[in-house]
Design an enzyme around this catalytic site. Structure first.
Site, PDB file in Angstrom:
ATOM      1  N   GLY A 261       0.838  -1.203   0.000  1.00 51.52           N
ATOM      2  CA  GLY A 261       0.000   0.000   0.000  1.00 51.52           C
ATOM      3  C   GLY A 261       0.867   1.245   0.000  1.00 51.52           C
TER       4      GLY A 261
ATOM      5  N   VAL B 289       0.306   4.521   5.411  1.00 52.40           N
ATOM      6  CA  VAL B 289      -0.157   3.360   6.181  1.00 52.40           C
ATOM      7  C   VAL B 289       1.031   2.434   6.476  1.00 52.40           C
ATOM      8  CG1 VAL B 289      -1.825   1.470   6.314  1.00 52.40           C
ATOM      9  CG2 VAL B 289      -2.445   3.559   5.103  1.00 52.40           C
ATOM     10  N   GLY B 290       2.009   2.399   5.577  1.00 53.80           N
ATOM     11  CA  GLY B 290       3.202   1.588   5.807  1.00 53.80           C
ATOM     12  C   GLY B 290       3.870   1.959   7.133  1.00 53.80           C
TER      13      GLY B 290
ATOM     14  N   GLU C 108       5.644  -3.226   0.950  1.00 50.31           N
ATOM     15  CA  GLU C 108       5.659  -3.054  -0.508  1.00 50.31           C
ATOM     16  C   GLU C 108       4.955  -1.741  -0.796  1.00 50.31           C
ATOM     17  OE1 GLU C 108       7.159  -4.865  -2.675  1.00 50.31           O
ATOM     18  OE2 GLU C 108       7.711  -6.580  -1.446  1.00 50.31           O
TER      19      GLU C 108
ATOM     20  N   CYS D  40       1.805   0.121  -9.311  1.00 52.24           N
ATOM     21  CA  CYS D  40       2.878   0.658  -8.455  1.00 52.24           C
ATOM     22  C   CYS D  40       4.201   0.763  -9.211  1.00 52.24           C
ATOM     23  CB  CYS D  40       3.046  -0.202  -7.225  1.00 52.24           C
ATOM     24  SG  CYS D  40       3.369  -1.926  -7.612  1.00 52.24           S
TER      25      CYS D  40
HETATM   26  P1  NAD Z   1      -3.462   2.218   1.386  1.00 57.67           P
HETATM   27  O1  NAD Z   1      -2.092   2.319   1.928  1.00 57.67           O
HETATM   28  O2  NAD Z   1      -4.401   3.369   1.661  1.00 57.67           O
HETATM   29  O3  NAD Z   1      -4.228   0.901   1.852  1.00 57.67           O
HETATM   30  C1  NAD Z   1      -3.610  -0.364   1.892  1.00 57.67           C
HETATM   31  C2  NAD Z   1      -4.258  -1.157   3.001  1.00 57.67           C
HETATM   32  O4  NAD Z   1      -4.138  -0.466   4.243  1.00 57.67           O
HETATM   33  C3  NAD Z   1      -5.737  -1.451   2.812  1.00 57.67           C
HETATM   34  O5  NAD Z   1      -5.966  -2.802   3.135  1.00 57.67           O
HETATM   35  C4  NAD Z   1      -6.425  -0.547   3.811  1.00 57.67           C
HETATM   36  O6  NAD Z   1      -7.613  -1.101   4.313  1.00 57.67           O
HETATM   37  C5  NAD Z   1      -5.417  -0.384   4.910  1.00 57.67           C
HETATM   38  N1  NAD Z   1      -5.506   0.931   5.586  1.00 57.67           N
HETATM   39  C6  NAD Z   1      -5.865   2.110   5.048  1.00 57.67           C
HETATM   40  N2  NAD Z   1      -5.797   3.101   5.974  1.00 57.67           N
HETATM   41  C7  NAD Z   1      -5.371   2.518   7.117  1.00 57.67           C
HETATM   42  C8  NAD Z   1      -5.098   3.008   8.437  1.00 57.67           C
HETATM   43  N3  NAD Z   1      -5.237   4.300   8.760  1.00 57.67           N
HETATM   44  N4  NAD Z   1      -4.672   2.145   9.357  1.00 57.67           N
HETATM   45  C9  NAD Z   1      -4.502   0.835   9.058  1.00 57.67           C
HETATM   46  N5  NAD Z   1      -4.759   0.318   7.817  1.00 57.67           N
HETATM   47  C10 NAD Z   1      -5.195   1.144   6.870  1.00 57.67           C
HETATM   48  O7  NAD Z   1      -3.393   1.927  -0.141  1.00 57.67           O
HETATM   49  P2  NAD Z   1      -3.266   2.974  -1.280  1.00 57.67           P
HETATM   50  O8  NAD Z   1      -2.403   4.130  -0.835  1.00 57.67           O
HETATM   51  O9  NAD Z   1      -4.572   3.297  -1.870  1.00 57.67           O
HETATM   52  O10 NAD Z   1      -2.459   2.083  -2.316  1.00 57.67           O
HETATM   53  C11 NAD Z   1      -1.749   2.671  -3.296  1.00 57.67           C
HETATM   54  C12 NAD Z   1      -0.288   2.677  -2.944  1.00 57.67           C
HETATM   55  O11 NAD Z   1       0.148   1.345  -2.857  1.00 57.67           O
HETATM   56  C13 NAD Z   1       0.558   3.335  -3.995  1.00 57.67           C
HETATM   57  O12 NAD Z   1       1.555   4.094  -3.376  1.00 57.67           O
HETATM   58  C14 NAD Z   1       1.181   2.166  -4.719  1.00 57.67           C
HETATM   59  O13 NAD Z   1       2.395   2.470  -5.353  1.00 57.67           O
HETATM   60  C15 NAD Z   1       1.351   1.201  -3.608  1.00 57.67           C
HETATM   61  N6  NAD Z   1       1.428  -0.148  -4.135  1.00 57.67           N
HETATM   62  C16 NAD Z   1       2.588  -0.813  -3.990  1.00 57.67           C
HETATM   63  C17 NAD Z   1       2.725  -2.082  -4.530  1.00 57.67           C
HETATM   64  C18 NAD Z   1       4.004  -2.870  -4.421  1.00 57.67           C
HETATM   65  O14 NAD Z   1       3.961  -4.070  -4.712  1.00 57.67           O
HETATM   66  N7  NAD Z   1       5.113  -2.283  -4.007  1.00 57.67           N
HETATM   67  C19 NAD Z   1       1.660  -2.663  -5.195  1.00 57.67           C
HETATM   68  C20 NAD Z   1       0.479  -1.950  -5.303  1.00 57.67           C
HETATM   69  C21 NAD Z   1       0.374  -0.692  -4.758  1.00 57.67           C
END
Ligand code: NAD
Length: 459
Positions: A190, A194-195, A212, A246
């Site tokens: 993600g 959130v990471g 990731e 991504c």
């Molecule tokens: P995100 O980080 O908002 O969400 C990912 C997960 O986190 C979801 O399951 C969500 O329910 C959970 N989440 C959201 N908010 C949260 C919180 N406050 N506390 C705990 N959990 C929470 O996802 P996004 O930003 O929409 O995703 C897009 C990003 O992901 C982009 O930066 C993209 O580059 C990256 N991405 C990386 C890869 C990779 O393999 N490296 C693949 C796909 C996407």
């Protein structure tokens, strides 16, 4: 907020793990076969769900989600026993006679938090790694790709060992509650915001994490590039899944002497791929929700629209768009685009390219289109990125044997193939020491002769 008792789920999976069932090669193989069967039997359901969530066409769905996962499970099945085999290493003379091994022990119960853009691949690929490593796992699907999440939540208990795997649906509150549990591994895909939340939660229990994340993957088009091939590959990598990838080319740095030819050919390629009205193209996807649609349409202000720019909020459609005259300080160059907009900036030299990339966060991917090998090597030698490709972009995650994952701000930890197996196991060094010979010189009281020291550190 859900009333699910996550602690009880984790405890059930840990108890099962502790029975030792998941350690055997046979159990791992049975689960990989079940997962492969699930992808084959239910391919139609996956196509439908991906169309509903993201308007992904079948070819696209197969490339990165459906057939791709079948093939990844197959790859793991082929190599599993080799990966699992303990590796012998040499032992120093003062410990002879003995032999020494590295064994790959499962970790326990993993939490896999997926995201929505490739909702099948980004949950099942870590799951394949977890199974290969002999672990149990809880999978948290993204609420933003609800049709696919519902499908996976239904199918996993139908096909896989229910004592070992659970699926949890929900958004931030559910993820927060899951992160409060004690895990043996957390795998998060993600955004960086959130990471950081995930890593903070993991730190409380010293739980290892894989993050990731994303970032702005630069794509360089050198004067020596084969422009015809470059535009075809960049256009596919950027506009597949409506740019919500991504690893996609986030922006292009094109050398000035080929910039106009590159732009002209890129525009022709977009028209060829998606037609005069890309909204009608069956091969062009939609933005996942209106929040991302609004974020992306605001980015159109970051430069001059060279091609595209049409959008329709009701349909979550934004046309494949090429932006020029984009300032490096503009919003489109500050945040990851993650949508169908491609800024093209001109550069004068390889040194400019290197300085531009190194002045920014480490990207997930880096792509160099050049026929001049020295240029390619100079850029690779002077920069860093999670992965890279020369004369291609965004396809390297499909190579099972390549490590996939970020570096610095784009994440940490690698997976796919054996790299995923290693991520989900503890490389445990084991010394098997014979009792037949037991050199007295290693024990006190020492006689201060040099024998032991010479044996340990020969001069
Ligand atoms: P995100 O980080 O908002 O969400 C990912 C997960 O986190 C979801 O399951 C969500 O329910 C959970 N989440 C959201 N908010 C949260 C919180 N406050 N506390 C705990 N959990 C929470 O996802 P996004 O930003 O929409 O995703 C897009 C990003 O992901 C982009 O930066 C993209 O580059 C990256 N991405 C990386 C890869 C990779 O393999 N490296 C693949 C796909 C996407």
């Amino acid at each position: 907020m859900s009333t699910v008792d996550y602690g009880a789920i984790v405890s059930r999976h840990r108890q099962y793990f502790l029975t030792g069932v998941t350690r055997s090669a046979e159990w791992r193989e049975s689960q990989l076969i079940a997962l492969r069967t699930m992808m084959q039997d239910r391919a139609e359901d996956f196509y439908d769900a991906l169309w509903t969530d993201l308007r992904r066409n079948r070819t696209d769905a197969d490339l990165t989600d459906v057939k791709c996962m079948t093939s990844e499970a197959e790859h793991a099945l082929t190599h599993l026993r080799k990966w699992m085999a303990p590796q012998s290493v040499s032992t120093p003379l003062f410990l002879a006679p003995s032999h020494t091994q590295v064994r790959f022990d499962p970790l326990g119960v993993g939490l896999i938090i997926g995201t929505w853009n490739y909702p099948v691949m980004l949950t099942l690929s870590p799951l394949i790694a977890a199974i290969s490593g002999g672990n149990t796992a809880v999978i948290k699907l993204s609420e933003m790709s609800a049709a696919t999440a519902n499908l996976i939540a239904r199918l996993i208990p139908e096909y896989l060992d229910r004592e070992a795997f659970s699926v949890v649906q929900g958004a931030a509150p559910e993820t927060t509650a899951l992160l409060e549990q004690q895990w043996d591994h957390i795998f998060f895909t993600g955004g960086a915001t959130v990471g950081k939340i995930v890593m903070t939660a993991a730190a409380k229990n010293l739980t290892p994490v894989v993050l990731e994340l994303g970032g702005k993957s630069p794509t360089i088009v050198h004067s020596s590039a084969n422009l015809q091939v470059a535009v075809r590959r960049i256009a596919q990598g950027r506009w597949q899944n409506a740019g919500q990838t991504c690893t996609a080319a986030d922006y292009v740095l094109v050398f000035k002497d080929v910039a106009q030819a590159f732009l002209r050919q890129l525009k022709e390629t977009v028209l060829h791929y998606y037609g005069e009205d890309p909204q009608q193209s069956p091969d062009f996807g939609r933005i996942v929700n209106v929040r991302h649609f609004d974020r992306l349409t605001a980015l159109l202000e970051s430069g001059t629209i060279y091609h595209g720019g049409q959008h329709d909020r009701d349909d979550r459609f934004i046309a494949p768009t090429i932006l020029v005259n984009v300032s490096p300080d503009s919003p489109a160059m500050q945040e990851e685009i993650f949508g169908p907009i491609l800024p093209v900036l001109e550069v004068d030299s390889v040194r400019d390219v290197i300085n531009f990339i190194n002045a920014r966060s480490s990207p997930l991917g880096l792509y160099i289109f050049a026929e001049d090998h020295r240029v390619t090597e100079q850029i690779l030698e002077s920069t860093t990125s999670g992965d890279a490709a020369v004369n291609d972009c965004a396809v390297q995650p499909l190579i099972h044997d390549l490590p996939f994952g970020g570096v610095g701000n784009s994440g940490m930890g690698k997976y796919h193939g054996e790299w995923g197996f290693r991520t989900y196991t503890n490389a445990r060094g084991v010394l098997y020491h014979s009792t037949r010979i037991d050199l007295g010189v290693r024990y006190p009281p020492y006689d201060h002769n040099q024998i032991l020291r010479e044996l340990v550190v020969p001069s």
